[in-house]
Design a protein around this motif. Structure first.
Motif, mmCIF file in Angstrom:
data_model
loop_
_atom_site.group_PDB
_atom_site.id
_atom_site.type_symbol
_atom_site.label_atom_id
_atom_site.label_comp_id
_atom_site.label_asym_id
_atom_site.label_seq_id
_atom_site.Cartn_x
_atom_site.Cartn_y
_atom_site.Cartn_z
ATOM 1 N N ARG A 1 -1.926 11.958 -18.970
ATOM 2 C CA ARG A 1 -1.620 12.569 -20.278
ATOM 3 C C ARG A 1 -0.767 13.826 -20.136
ATOM 4 N NH1 ARG A 1 -7.894 13.887 -21.032
ATOM 5 N NH2 ARG A 1 -7.931 12.332 -19.382
ATOM 6 N N LEU A 2 -0.683 14.364 -18.900
ATOM 7 C CA LEU A 2 0.123 15.560 -18.670
ATOM 8 C C LEU A 2 1.609 15.236 -18.541
ATOM 9 C CD1 LEU A 2 -2.191 17.350 -16.062
ATOM 10 C CD2 LEU A 2 -1.871 17.981 -18.455
ATOM 11 N N GLY A 3 1.953 13.948 -18.460
ATOM 12 C CA GLY A 3 3.355 13.568 -18.402
ATOM 13 C C GLY A 3 3.716 12.776 -17.155
ATOM 14 N N PRO A 4 4.939 12.236 -17.124
ATOM 15 C CA PRO A 4 5.375 11.346 -16.037
ATOM 16 C C PRO A 4 5.309 11.959 -14.641
ATOM 17 C CG PRO A 4 6.897 11.231 -17.890
ATOM 18 C CD PRO A 4 5.966 12.359 -18.181
ATOM 19 N N PHE A 5 5.478 13.275 -14.510
ATOM 20 C CA PHE A 5 5.413 13.907 -13.188
ATOM 21 C C PHE A 5 4.076 13.615 -12.511
ATOM 22 C CE2 PHE A 5 3.822 17.892 -11.063
ATOM 23 C CZ PHE A 5 4.477 17.700 -9.855
ATOM 24 N N TYR A 6 3.011 13.483 -13.305
ATOM 25 C CA TYR A 6 1.671 13.289 -12.754
ATOM 26 C C TYR A 6 1.290 11.813 -12.573
ATOM 27 C CZ TYR A 6 0.940 18.263 -13.512
ATOM 28 O OH TYR A 6 1.040 19.636 -13.459
ATOM 29 N N ALA A 7 2.152 10.896 -13.009
ATOM 30 C CA ALA A 7 1.821 9.478 -12.906
ATOM 31 C C ALA A 7 1.807 9.024 -11.450
ATOM 32 C CB ALA A 7 2.826 8.651 -13.688
ATOM 33 N N PRO A 8 0.859 8.160 -11.069
ATOM 34 C CA PRO A 8 0.803 7.699 -9.680
ATOM 35 C C PRO A 8 2.015 6.851 -9.323
ATOM 36 C CG PRO A 8 -0.716 6.437 -11.050
ATOM 37 C CD PRO A 8 -0.202 7.552 -11.902
ATOM 38 N N VAL A 9 2.542 7.018 -8.108
ATOM 39 C CA VAL A 9 3.660 6.203 -7.660
ATOM 40 C C VAL A 9 3.150 4.775 -7.439
ATOM 41 C CG1 VAL A 9 4.879 8.146 -6.629
ATOM 42 C CG2 VAL A 9 3.288 6.838 -5.245
ATOM 43 N N PRO A 10 4.030 3.769 -7.556
ATOM 44 C CA PRO A 10 3.582 2.368 -7.450
ATOM 45 C C PRO A 10 2.788 2.060 -6.180
ATOM 46 C CG PRO A 10 5.830 2.444 -8.279
ATOM 47 C CD PRO A 10 5.460 3.857 -7.895
ATOM 48 N N GLU A 11 3.192 2.648 -5.062
ATOM 49 C CA GLU A 11 2.499 2.383 -3.800
ATOM 50 C C GLU A 11 1.069 2.937 -3.808
ATOM 51 O OE1 GLU A 11 6.799 2.078 -3.382
ATOM 52 O OE2 GLU A 11 5.498 3.668 -4.171
ATOM 53 N N MET A 12 0.855 4.033 -4.521
ATOM 54 C CA MET A 12 -0.491 4.587 -4.676
ATOM 55 C C MET A 12 -1.354 3.631 -5.494
ATOM 56 S SD MET A 12 -2.517 7.347 -4.169
ATOM 57 C CE MET A 12 -1.624 8.913 -4.102
ATOM 58 N N VAL A 13 -0.769 3.079 -6.554
ATOM 59 C CA VAL A 13 -1.493 2.139 -7.419
ATOM 60 C C VAL A 13 -1.856 0.871 -6.651
ATOM 61 C CG1 VAL A 13 -1.335 0.703 -9.492
ATOM 62 C CG2 VAL A 13 -0.399 3.026 -9.508
ATOM 63 N N LYS A 14 -0.888 0.338 -5.916
ATOM 64 C CA LYS A 14 -1.116 -0.912 -5.179
ATOM 65 C C LYS A 14 -2.245 -0.765 -4.161
ATOM 66 C CE LYS A 14 1.281 -4.363 -2.328
ATOM 67 N NZ LYS A 14 2.571 -4.736 -1.695
ATOM 68 N N LEU A 15 -2.196 0.296 -3.365
ATOM 69 C CA LEU A 15 -3.219 0.498 -2.329
ATOM 70 C C LEU A 15 -4.562 0.851 -2.953
ATOM 71 C CD1 LEU A 15 -4.827 2.456 -0.160
ATOM 72 C CD2 LEU A 15 -3.653 0.418 0.712
ATOM 73 N N GLY A 16 -4.545 1.714 -3.961
ATOM 74 C CA GLY A 16 -5.785 2.127 -4.600
ATOM 75 C C GLY A 16 -6.505 0.978 -5.263
ATOM 76 N N ASP A 17 -5.758 0.143 -5.962
ATOM 77 C CA ASP A 17 -6.362 -1.000 -6.649
ATOM 78 C C ASP A 17 -6.842 -2.079 -5.683
ATOM 79 O OD1 ASP A 17 -6.171 0.018 -9.202
ATOM 80 O OD2 ASP A 17 -4.259 -0.963 -9.655
ATOM 81 N N SER A 18 -6.308 -2.072 -4.462
ATOM 82 C CA SER A 18 -6.704 -3.088 -3.475
ATOM 83 C C SER A 18 -8.088 -2.811 -2.884
ATOM 84 C CB SER A 18 -5.682 -3.141 -2.337
ATOM 85 O OG SER A 18 -5.821 -2.016 -1.474
ATOM 86 N N GLY A 19 -8.524 -1.563 -2.980
ATOM 87 C CA GLY A 19 -9.803 -1.191 -2.381
ATOM 88 C C GLY A 19 -9.724 -0.913 -0.890
ATOM 89 N N LEU A 20 -8.520 -0.964 -0.337
ATOM 90 C CA LEU A 20 -8.338 -0.738 1.103
ATOM 91 C C LEU A 20 -8.096 0.737 1.406
ATOM 92 C CD1 LEU A 20 -5.951 -3.758 1.851
ATOM 93 C CD2 LEU A 20 -8.429 -3.644 2.250
ATOM 94 N N ASP A 21 -8.135 1.086 2.685
ATOM 95 C CA ASP A 21 -7.794 2.430 3.139
ATOM 96 C C ASP A 21 -6.349 2.447 3.624
ATOM 97 O OD1 ASP A 21 -10.326 3.347 2.604
ATOM 98 O OD2 ASP A 21 -10.987 3.372 4.709
ATOM 99 N N TRP A 22 -5.794 3.648 3.729
ATOM 100 C CA TRP A 22 -4.467 3.790 4.323
ATOM 101 C C TRP A 22 -4.550 3.561 5.828
ATOM 102 C CZ3 TRP A 22 -0.450 3.971 1.184
ATOM 103 C CH2 TRP A 22 -0.622 4.454 -0.118
ATOM 104 N N GLU A 23 -3.573 2.872 6.375
ATOM 105 C CA GLU A 23 -3.503 2.687 7.825
ATOM 106 C C GLU A 23 -2.808 3.909 8.438
ATOM 107 O OE1 GLU A 23 -1.750 -0.935 9.063
ATOM 108 O OE2 GLU A 23 -3.071 -2.206 7.854
ATOM 109 N N ILE A 24 -3.481 4.538 9.357
ATOM 110 C CA ILE A 24 -2.926 5.728 10.024
ATOM 111 C C ILE A 24 -2.843 5.427 11.519
ATOM 112 C CG2 ILE A 24 -3.174 8.202 10.440
ATOM 113 C CD1 ILE A 24 -4.909 8.346 7.912
ATOM 114 N N GLY A 25 -1.629 5.288 12.004
ATOM 115 C CA GLY A 25 -1.435 4.927 13.403
ATOM 116 C C GLY A 25 -1.282 6.144 14.300
#
Length: 365
Positions: free
Chosen positions: A249-273
């Motif tokens: 609601r604060l505006g587009p600057f605060y909207a999650p980037v697509p990659e954040m949405v994809k990973l977050g909705d998957s229920g997985l963790d980030w891979e950190i090598g």
């Protein structure tokens, strides 16, 4: 009014942590949950935590026993009628919380203070489900609540000043450092922590570095104990995504980037090598992106008088473990340096220059 007997609704990680903190500072606690399994888990966690403190010689066995005895686990809300205050710490779902507050309003006296531990829902909207909303405030504890010293005390539109003061006093009484916040999305700390993690994912998506490299740069840049991807994995990417979505609601600057949405909705963790240390040019580009997003959010937060610069930096240092907190960093960089860092986001999202930019160099920190 002195808070001696505290009721806590929700015996999950946060509720149990709050119970330990309160009991460790002399409060009698009624820890409630409708799940017997959750109550058993809470009891086990309390015993384990106290045993660890004894083993580390931070308290005696008698002190640990006294703390445990001050916590009573219960399944019925009716016991809260005899409390001095109730803190809600259940699942972060508006309808579930609203129903709880409606039920509580019928069970406890009309002047008993009620606080919500929500991290992202607005206090004002939840207050609509509380009889006598003047007694309702936010008290957002940070995990692990039994150890982390920060509590955001949130004043809603209808919160009576005396109840806000009571929340601040209670937080101090149980060994916490309260941060007074306006009822605004993200309050003080998630307001900039969410864009910080979002910009980290944007840097990854734009190929500026790997998750390990971005974590490394963040740790160097902010003096962070852990990088954004490691922290997201600790709190869970889905939970972090939900927090970001509540800033939409604060505006587009605060909207999650697509990659954040994809990973977050998957229920997985980030891979950190493994870390391949980035070169100077790569480091600068990543650091600029992280600082630009973080600083812009903090400046907007200051413009809206959500919290003071001093409180923002104290929270960043002690809740988020940034040894280089944002307002102090901006003071060091100067107005022109910060303006350079936020410029691309101002242009991209057609945002006005924050008025607080002119205060850089004099931000209390």
């Amino acid at each position: 009014m002195t808070i001696q007997k505290i009721g806590i609704a929700g015996a999950g990680t946060m509720g149990t942590g709050i119970a330990i903190a309160a009991a460790s500072n002399g409060c009698d606690v009624r820890l409630q949950d409708i799940s017997e399994d959750q109550l058993k888990s809470a009891q086990h966690r309390i015993v384990t935590f106290l045993a660890r403190q004894v083993a580390k010689e931070r308290m005696t066995e008698d002190q640990a026993r006294d703390i445990a005895d001050r916590i009573e686990v219960i399944s019925e809300l009716t016991v809260f009628a005899a409390c001095d205050m109730v803190i809600e710490a259940i699942f972060e779902d508006f309808k579930t919380k609203a129903t709880l507050f409606e039920n509580l309003s019928e069970l406890i006296r009309g002047d008993m203070p009620i606080a919500t531990n929500t991290s992202c829902l607005t206090v004002g909207n939840l207050a609509k489900h509380v009889k006598t909303p003047e007694r309702f405030i936010g008290m957002h504890f940070f995990s692990p609540a039994e150890i982390n010293p920060i509590v955001e005390v949130v004043r809603g539109k209808d919160s009576h000043p005396a109840i806000v003061d009571l929340g601040l006093e209670f937080a101090r009484a149980i060994g916490k450092r309260p941060i007074l916040c306006k009822d605004s999305p993200g309050f003080a700390l998630n307001r900039f922590f969410c864009p910080y993690t979002n910009e980290a994912v944007r840097a990854l998506a734009e190929g500026l570095g790997t998750t390990a490299q971005i974590d490394h740069v963040a740790q160097e840049c902010f003096g962070a104990a852990a990088g954004p991807f490691q922290v997201m994995n600790l709190i869970k990417p889905q939970i972090n995504l939900n927090a970001i979505r509540n800033l939409d609601r604060l505006g587009p600057f605060y909207a999650p980037v697509p990659e954040m949405v994809k990973l977050g909705d998957s229920g997985l963790d980030w891979e950190i090598g493994e870390l391949d240390v980035p070169d100077a040019d790569q480091t600068k580009k990543i650091a600029d992106m992280l600082m630009g997003g973080t600083f812009l959010a903090v400046l907007q937060c200051l413009d809206e008088q959500v919290a003071s610069a001093e409180d923002i930096d104290f929270g960043a240092a002690h809740a988020l473990k940034f040894s280089k907190p944002p307002c102090a960093m901006m003071n060091d960089l100067g107005m022109m340096g910060v303006e350079r860092l936020i410029r691309s986001n101002l242009h991209r999202y057609k945002l006005p220059t924050p008025g607080s930019l002119a205060m850089i160099g004099q931000l209390a920190a």
